[in-house]
Design a protein around this motif. Sequence first.
Motif, short mmCIF file in Angstrom:
data_model
loop_
_atom_site.label_atom_id
_atom_site.label_comp_id
_atom_site.label_asym_id
_atom_site.label_seq_id
_atom_site.Cartn_x
_atom_site.Cartn_y
_atom_site.Cartn_z
N TRP A 121 -31.39 11.82 -10.06
CA TRP A 121 -31.20 10.86 -11.12
C TRP A 121 -30.15 10.82 -11.00
O TRP A 121 -29.95 8.97 -11.17
N ASP A 122 -29.18 10.69 -10.45
CA ASP A 122 -27.50 10.95 -11.22
C ASP A 122 -27.16 9.68 -10.28
O ASP A 122 -26.33 8.60 -10.02
N LEU A 123 -27.22 10.54 -7.88
CA LEU A 123 -26.68 9.01 -7.41
C LEU A 123 -27.92 8.75 -6.78
O LEU A 123 -27.76 7.45 -6.26
N GLY A 124 -28.99 9.62 -6.18
CA GLY A 124 -29.87 9.05 -5.28
C GLY A 124 -30.33 7.73 -5.84
O GLY A 124 -31.36 6.88 -5.03
N CYS A 125 -30.08 7.62 -7.08
CA CYS A 125 -31.30 6.50 -7.75
C CYS A 125 -30.67 5.20 -7.45
O CYS A 125 -31.04 4.71 -7.07
N TYR A 126 -29.06 5.19 -6.57
CA TYR A 126 -28.83 4.34 -5.70
C TYR A 126 -29.17 3.64 -4.80
O TYR A 126 -29.88 2.54 -4.55
N PRO A 127 -28.62 4.17 -3.86
CA PRO A 127 -29.62 3.94 -2.17
C PRO A 127 -31.18 4.03 -2.77
O PRO A 127 -31.72 2.60 -1.35
N VAL A 128 -32.13 4.64 -2.93
CA VAL A 128 -33.83 4.37 -3.48
C VAL A 128 -33.05 3.20 -3.73
O VAL A 128 -34.79 2.14 -3.51
N SER A 129 -33.12 2.80 -5.07
CA SER A 129 -33.06 1.62 -5.44
C SER A 129 -32.73 0.22 -4.47
O SER A 129 -33.50 -0.61 -4.73
N PHE A 130 -31.67 0.94 -3.74
CA PHE A 130 -31.04 -0.68 -3.21
C PHE A 130 -32.08 -0.94 -2.24
O PHE A 130 -32.29 -1.58 -1.18
N THR A 131 -32.47 0.30 -1.24
CA THR A 131 -33.32 0.01 0.01
C THR A 131 -34.14 -0.59 -0.57
O THR A 131 -35.12 -1.42 0.06
N ARG A 132 -35.23 -0.60 -2.05
CA ARG A 132 -36.40 -0.89 -2.43
C ARG A 132 -36.67 -2.29 -2.40
O ARG A 132 -37.24 -3.53 -2.08
N HIS A 133 -34.97 -2.69 -3.34
CA HIS A 133 -34.93 -4.13 -3.22
C HIS A 133 -34.55 -5.08 -2.11
O HIS A 133 -35.15 -6.10 -2.01
N VAL A 134 -33.68 -4.14 -0.66
CA VAL A 134 -33.64 -4.74 0.26
C VAL A 134 -34.77 -5.10 1.53
O VAL A 134 -35.23 -6.02 1.62
N VAL A 135 -35.71 -3.44 0.99
CA VAL A 135 -37.09 -4.15 2.15
C VAL A 135 -37.88 -5.11 1.03
O VAL A 135 -38.46 -5.45 2.31
N GLY A 136 -37.89 -4.84 -0.26
CA GLY A 136 -38.90 -5.98 -0.65
C GLY A 136 -40.10 -5.85 -0.65
O GLY A 136 -41.48 -5.86 -0.86
N ALA A 137 -40.83 -4.01 -0.79
CA ALA A 137 -41.44 -3.55 -1.14
C ALA A 137 -41.73 -2.59 -1.72
O ALA A 137 -40.30 -1.33 -1.53
N GLU A 138 -42.55 -1.29 -1.76
CA GLU A 138 -42.57 0.09 -2.56
C GLU A 138 -43.50 0.97 -0.62
O GLU A 138 -43.32 0.97 -0.71
N PRO A 139 -42.37 2.67 -0.95
CA PRO A 139 -43.20 2.72 -0.19
C PRO A 139 -44.49 3.40 -0.15
O PRO A 139 -44.72 3.29 -1.20
N GLU A 140 -45.06 3.94 1.19
CA GLU A 140 -46.22 4.21 0.69
C GLU A 140 -46.56 5.74 0.26
O GLU A 140 -47.26 6.32 0.44
N ALA A 141 -44.93 6.36 1.03
CA ALA A 141 -44.99 7.85 1.41
C ALA A 141 -43.32 8.22 1.64
O ALA A 141 -42.88 7.41 1.98
N VAL A 142 -43.79 9.14 0.89
CA VAL A 142 -42.06 10.15 0.32
C VAL A 142 -42.14 11.31 1.07
O VAL A 142 -43.32 12.52 1.06
N PHE A 143 -41.17 11.73 1.65
CA PHE A 143 -40.45 13.59 1.92
C PHE A 143 -39.56 14.04 2.00
O PHE A 143 -38.32 13.30 1.75
N ALA A 144 -38.43 15.84 0.81
CA ALA A 144 -37.40 15.08 0.66
C ALA A 144 -37.42 16.97 1.00
O ALA A 144 -38.26 17.72 0.62
#
Length: 338
Positions: free
Chosen positions: A184-207
């Motif tokens: 919530w504190d830090l990972g929200c940044y790369p997730v947001s940045f990736t979505r913004h640049v790719v210009g789409a939403e992920p189809e699936a995630v794993f963590a």
Amino acid sequence: MPEAPRTSVARKLRWGLLGTARINRSLIPPLRLSPRNEPVAVASRDAERAAAFARTWDLPKAYGSYEDLLADPDIDVVYVPLPNHLHVPWTLRAVAAGKHVLCEKPMALTPADVDAVARAADEAGVVVAEAFMYRHHPRTRRIRELIAGGALGELHLVRGAFTFVLDRPNDVRWRPEWGGGSLWDLGCYPVSFTRHVVGAEPEAVFAWQVLGPTGVDVSFTGQMRFPGDVLAVFDCGFRSRFRMEMAFVGRDGLLEAPRAFKPRPEEPMRRYGPDVDVPEPVLVDDPDDLYLGEVEDLAAAVLDGRPPEVTLAETRANTVVLEALLRSARTGRPVRLS
């Protein structure tokens, strides 16, 4: 319905700060630099603390409760930098008082909470935006332009990281019931940045995650699969040396963005060609103040009627992905998104 702030009369928006959080130090100087904004008030649950903060930062008003600040008819915009679990409750109270809101990330911990904020803002006729300051920096826009323009060829992989050692035992980020944890504190940044640049939403995630003694994730690694076979990986955490970076890998090139969320001119982006080992620097005019674009964007949304750079629809989409990543880490299974 509460009376809307008197922004049609005064071209400068008058800001009130809910709390005396450290991040306020980053917001007050750009508010003073901005021709359309000004900081005028701070509130704390401790009246003496609010008064001391107001003296230090030369703010004309100090309040001993958040409610008193929200009741001030001269406040147009409320900044909410409180602990994560208080973002939605106090954003809703500010909206009910007819105030526009800039809320620190993550605005909410569930998509349903974002929906509640969106409904309230629409009914009150006010602007609410999430404070992802990197989105207003010219370097972010340049990255998206380069990739969309084919500078790297077909995009295949995005990598991101945001880590630092959190060694303050009483920090609110250690408290799971307060929305703590590194995702919530830090990972929200790369997730947001990736979505913004790719210009789409992920189809699936794993963590995967590593939990600390209080039950929050102290290390977190996530994967996202986007349409078109674009893959993304990121890590975040409170127990590794400082890292803040994004990288984009395509068929014909690699683009590295050091300090991606808080760029500095002395650390420019680096672009590698198809068979080139020596990078070419990618220079962008860096603004004097990283947060100035953020407050100017809010002013444009309020005074000019332009949608904010980070809309509530985008905030909701990012929250959906973060929640899915946490669910995957807890269950050990991939999560598919519609």
